[in-house]
Structure formats: C-alpha cells, structure tokens
Scaffold this active site. Sequence first.
Site, PDB file in Angstrom:
ATOM      1  N   CYS A 153      36.922  53.955  32.076  1.00  0.00           N
ATOM      2  CA  CYS A 153      36.884  55.508  31.409  1.00  0.00           C
ATOM      3  C   CYS A 153      38.454  55.656  30.535  1.00  0.00           C
ATOM      4  O   CYS A 153      38.719  55.165  29.482  1.00  0.00           O
ATOM      5  CB  CYS A 153      36.643  56.464  32.424  1.00  0.00           C
ATOM      6  SG  CYS A 153      36.542  58.498  32.262  1.00  0.00           S
ATOM      7  N   MET A 173      38.768  52.374  29.137  1.00  0.00           N
ATOM      8  CA  MET A 173      39.069  51.758  27.838  1.00  0.00           C
ATOM      9  C   MET A 173      38.870  52.334  27.005  1.00  0.00           C
ATOM     10  O   MET A 173      40.106  51.893  26.053  1.00  0.00           O
ATOM     11  CB  MET A 173      37.331  52.741  27.662  1.00  0.00           C
ATOM     12  CG  MET A 173      36.167  52.783  26.754  1.00  0.00           C
ATOM     13  SD  MET A 173      36.067  54.075  26.218  1.00  0.00           S
ATOM     14  CE  MET A 173      34.467  53.374  24.471  1.00  0.00           C
ATOM     15  N   GLU A 216      31.115  52.665  38.915  1.00  0.00           N
ATOM     16  CA  GLU A 216      31.589  52.208  40.284  1.00  0.00           C
ATOM     17  C   GLU A 216      30.520  52.878  40.956  1.00  0.00           C
ATOM     18  O   GLU A 216      30.454  52.878  41.942  1.00  0.00           O
ATOM     19  CB  GLU A 216      33.271  52.711  40.615  1.00  0.00           C
ATOM     20  CG  GLU A 216      33.845  53.412  40.494  1.00  0.00           C
ATOM     21  CD  GLU A 216      33.969  54.315  38.651  1.00  0.00           C
ATOM     22  OE1 GLU A 216      33.374  53.538  38.048  1.00  0.00           O
ATOM     23  OE2 GLU A 216      34.987  55.109  38.356  1.00  0.00           O
ATOM     24  N   SER A 271      39.119  62.320  60.904  1.00  0.00           N
ATOM     25  CA  SER A 271      39.190  60.700  60.220  1.00  0.00           C
ATOM     26  C   SER A 271      38.867  60.173  61.949  1.00  0.00           C
ATOM     27  O   SER A 271      39.317  59.219  61.434  1.00  0.00           O
ATOM     28  CB  SER A 271      40.187  59.868  60.189  1.00  0.00           C
ATOM     29  OG  SER A 271      40.935  61.728  58.890  1.00  0.00           O
ATOM     30  N   HIS A 308      31.474  55.882  35.153  1.00  0.00           N
ATOM     31  CA  HIS A 308      32.421  55.713  35.877  1.00  0.00           C
ATOM     32  C   HIS A 308      30.987  54.543  36.478  1.00  0.00           C
ATOM     33  O   HIS A 308      30.470  54.912  37.222  1.00  0.00           O
ATOM     34  CB  HIS A 308      32.482  56.466  36.665  1.00  0.00           C
ATOM     35  CG  HIS A 308      34.059  57.147  36.759  1.00  0.00           C
ATOM     36  ND1 HIS A 308      35.543  56.555  36.321  1.00  0.00           N
ATOM     37  CD2 HIS A 308      33.870  58.486  35.820  1.00  0.00           C
ATOM     38  CE1 HIS A 308      36.085  57.281  35.667  1.00  0.00           C
ATOM     39  NE2 HIS A 308      35.477  58.035  35.428  1.00  0.00           N
TER      40      HIS A 308
HETATM   41  N1  GLN Z   1      41.995  61.607  30.998  1.00  0.00           N
HETATM   42  C1  GLN Z   1      40.694  61.059  30.510  1.00  0.00           C
HETATM   43  C2  GLN Z   1      39.897  61.949  29.863  1.00  0.00           C
HETATM   44  O1  GLN Z   1      39.658  62.718  29.816  1.00  0.00           O
HETATM   45  C3  GLN Z   1      40.419  60.365  31.078  1.00  0.00           C
HETATM   46  C4  GLN Z   1      39.358  60.418  32.260  1.00  0.00           C
HETATM   47  C5  GLN Z   1      38.677  59.971  33.382  1.00  0.00           C
HETATM   48  O2  GLN Z   1      39.145  58.573  33.698  1.00  0.00           O
HETATM   49  N2  GLN Z   1      38.027  59.990  34.410  1.00  0.00           N
HETATM   50  O3  GLN Z   1      39.076  62.130  28.533  1.00  0.00           O
END
Ligand code: GLN
Length: 547
Positions: free
Chosen positions: A380, A383, A521, A14, A519
């Site tokens: 993800c 949502m 981000e 680290s 994602h």
């Molecule tokens: N668990 C959910 C899926 O597999 C969302 C995955 C996530 O948030 N990366 O669809």
Amino acid sequence: MARYIFITGGVVSSLGKGLASAALGALLQARGYTVRLRKLDPYLNVDPGTMSPFEHGEVFVTDDGAETDLDLGHYERFTGVAARATDSVSSGRIYSNVLEKERRGDYLGKTIQVIPHVTNEIKDFLRIGAEEVDFMLCEIGGTVGDIEGLPFFEAIRQFSHERPKGECILMHLTLLPYLAASGELKTKPTQHSVKELQSIGLAPDVLVCRSEQPIPDREREKIALFCNVRQEHVVPAYDLKSIYEAPLAYHRSGLDQAVLDAFGISPAPKPNLSVWEDVLDRLENPEGEVRVAIVGKYTQLEDAYKSIAEALTHGGMANRVRVRTDWVDSELFEREDPAPHLESYHAILVPGGFGERGTEGKIKAAQFARERKIPYLGICLGMQMAVIEAARNAAGLETAGSEEFDHEAGVRRFEPVVYHLKEWIQGNHVVARKVDDDKGGTMRLGAYTADLREGSKVAEVYGTNVIEERHRHRYEVDTRYREKLENAGLCFSGMSPDGRLPEIVEWADHPWFIGVQFHPELKSKPFAPHPLFDGFVRAAVENSRLV
Ligand code: GLN
C-alpha cells in the site's frame, strides 16, 4: 440453527479471549463442524476505522469492506473462514442504529431504552447468518463489570433464555494469579468474576483459567465448587511460545471436549488435528533463518502491523525457515544513510501507513533495496513510496510525491504521481467520494479484482493471472506517469480490470522487488501462507545464500 458459544473475560483484560475463541473455532472445525466467529466490542466508536493503531492495534479489513477489530484477523487465520462486515459490531454501531431508527420514527414515538431497544438491536445482530453454520462463536470485548459492556451481557442473557435449552453456552476466561511469596495460585479473583456474571443472570458453562503455573487438581476442584462449574469444565490455559500452539494446547487441556460436553453432544466426533500438527512442526523445526527489516512509522507497537508479522511467520513456515523481523523507524533515514542500518537484512518490507511523517525515509529504504538488489515488498503506502522513488531517481521526475502529503500540509509541493482517488468502479457501479466526506468510510475498502500481466514476476508468484485482494486506501498511483515509469524499468504488472488503477508494480531487472496497492497480509494463514509472503521469504532465503 447454529449453537451459540458466548466468550467473555474477567479479572483482567488481555487474557487472550480472541486467541481462545479462534483456537476453539479451529478445534470444532477439526471435528468436522462449520463455524463462524464474531466480536462484540463495548467501546462507543462506531467502527475501528478511525481509531489510532497505537491504541487499538491494526484495523482488519474484510472482503466486504468493513474496517474491523484485529481479533477478526485471528479468527480468519485460525479457521480460514473469511470474516464479514456482520462479524463485528461495537456499542457505538448498535446505538447509532437505534438512534437512526428513532429519528426515522420506526419506534412510533415509544420511549427508547437500553432494554429492550438496545438489547433487541444486539440480538438481531446475533441472529444474522445463524442458519449457515453449526457453531456461532461470539466474543464480548472487555471484561465483565465494564459499564459499556452491560447491554451486551444483558442481550446474551435474554438470547440464551429465549433459545431452546442447551443451544447456548457461556465460556468465561479468567486469570489465576500466582503469589510467589506463598507459592500459591489464587482462585479468589476468578470466584469474584463469576459472581459478577451471576449477578447479571449469567452462569459460565466452561471456565478457561490462564495461569503461569500448573494448576493442581485441588485448585480445579475448588474453582469448580465455588463457581458452580463441573471440574472437567475448568480448563487450564498456560503461556505458549507461539499462538499457533493454541489449538493443540487447548485440545490437550480438554477445551473442545468440555464445550461439546456442555452442549450434551455425545459421543463427540473425533478430531483430525493433522493441519495443526504440520503447522507446529514447521514452526518448531526451521532449517534456517532470515532477517527482514520492516521499515515503518508505527514501529513502537507491533499490534499496529499484526497481520504483517503473522504473514511473515507463515512465509517462513512455507520455506521452513525462521523469519526474524526488526522494526526500523523510517525517520532515521531522513538524518542518516540507510546502508549501515539495512545492510544486515536479507529483505526489506515497507508496510502501509498514513500521513507524510517518515515517508522520505521509506523512499530511501526503497531506493536502497532497488540499488542493492535486496528483496523488497511494498504494501500500500510501501508501494506508493516505491513508485515515488522510481519517479524521482529513475524517471527524472525530481519533485514526484503524493497528493496525500500536500493535502496534509495544505501546500502544493509535489508532482502528484500518487493522487487522490475520487471515484472508482466496484463490480458494475461507480463509487464516488468527496475530499471532505466524513473521516470514516472514505476509502477504497475491501476486495477488488486485479489482472496480472502474463510472464510477470507476480503472475509467477501467484501462479494465476487474476487475483482478488483487500484494499484500504484513499490514494492511487496515477496512470498518466505509467509510460515514463515503464520506460525507466518499473513494470505495472497488476491493474484493475478496467485498466485505470495500478495494483502492482515490479522492477523487471531486480531479483524480487514488488509493490502492491492492497494488503495481502490480511489473507495469509499458517496452513495456507500467502503467495506473496511465501515468495518474499523465498527471495530472502536466496539472498541470504549469496552473502
Ligand atoms: N495513505 C495511503 C492511501 O491512503 C496508503 C494507505 C495504506 O497504506 N493503507 O492511499
């Protein structure tokens, strides 16, 4: 052919090797060079996809669908170069390739050994894409002396030896501990760490010394003498307030100069550091502050959501505000009303996640954001939770839930508004998965295109109607519920090009409520904040003016 910079660490883990590598990459770019950064991890997992984010931090997904180490996120954030599957490898992957070849008979019955078979496999990996860039920066995970790391060190020794002289250098990071009682910085651990390298045939060209105290010239001299490194190549690395100071700080310490010098590149092209000066100016001189609650499960470990934290910082920089984040445990809302916990925030973010634990609380957070008109960004799983909330509380589907939770519990309890995806289109072909596939690699991974609805909030946020974003999930919102949900006011504003997979949902009558199946981000950079994070923070700023 690229010049190679190998980056290793000693004394303790680290030390910030990943950051030093990323900052060096950015500095070489500032001098007009092209770079690519790579991580070689000694652990035996084949990839980080199935490793616990508690232990290993976030899984960083590349455009080409690889699940990699979070260091690749740093590389991308600092250089803007999109990481690829071939930028990350582990001992597990190397051994697995070697064993696969052995089973296929590729080695013609020879005895398989670490030298040469494993080291050859590593060298083959190192050579990939060598024609494409000026500098290839390869970071070796762990610390010199680790038993798993030895084949990597041996491979870089051989590789450097085989290449023309002066095309490979080794940069080694160490720690100079400070002993308060004697008021001294100690160089002995660094000397030992360099000895350890020397015993396996490696000698550092540049030494980066982490220290909490200024390193006096006489200590640099001593390190140079005992470690057989030139004094100008002993580069101090002090603690920083923000990681984004690293490129300028390392430049001041002379890192890029030392590296170019070690390659014999003289005169070195002058750097243009204006991008990093602007980044730092935005970071250090905010004109306001907003507070964002991140409602999630892995709230104990910020590294599990590293890219989200960074993307929020970038969103703040775009709007010239400081973003203060608090990590709120969603399970709390399963026992208590979210209002007193969330009221003081200007915006709410529900990140991705796996498994049922804490999801009812995330649904409550989404409901709170919708009803109180607080900016919401659902990523993800975040949502999916917003869709379940809409189904239950606005579209009258009271038992709405996700098949993920029923699979986990082994019982059927929910109306599967979010269902398990078994096949989908990638480019021109269909990808199919079975429920009982191996744990690794059963997800929809990597970059996919989405079409945005004209006139929607997201189309405005992105300033375009076609986007490409990275995915990592197994479950999808089921379009069979689309009409019911749209009638209730939840707009499906982003869809896969074939119209089958909902990519984005938003509430039409809400100032800023967006859920995305991907994602965003992962693609945000300090010098190019992601539009969704820019927009989300702007909405938080506007909301903060209302209260
Ligand atoms: N668990 C959910 C899926 O597999 C969302 C995955 C996530 O948030 N990366 O669809």
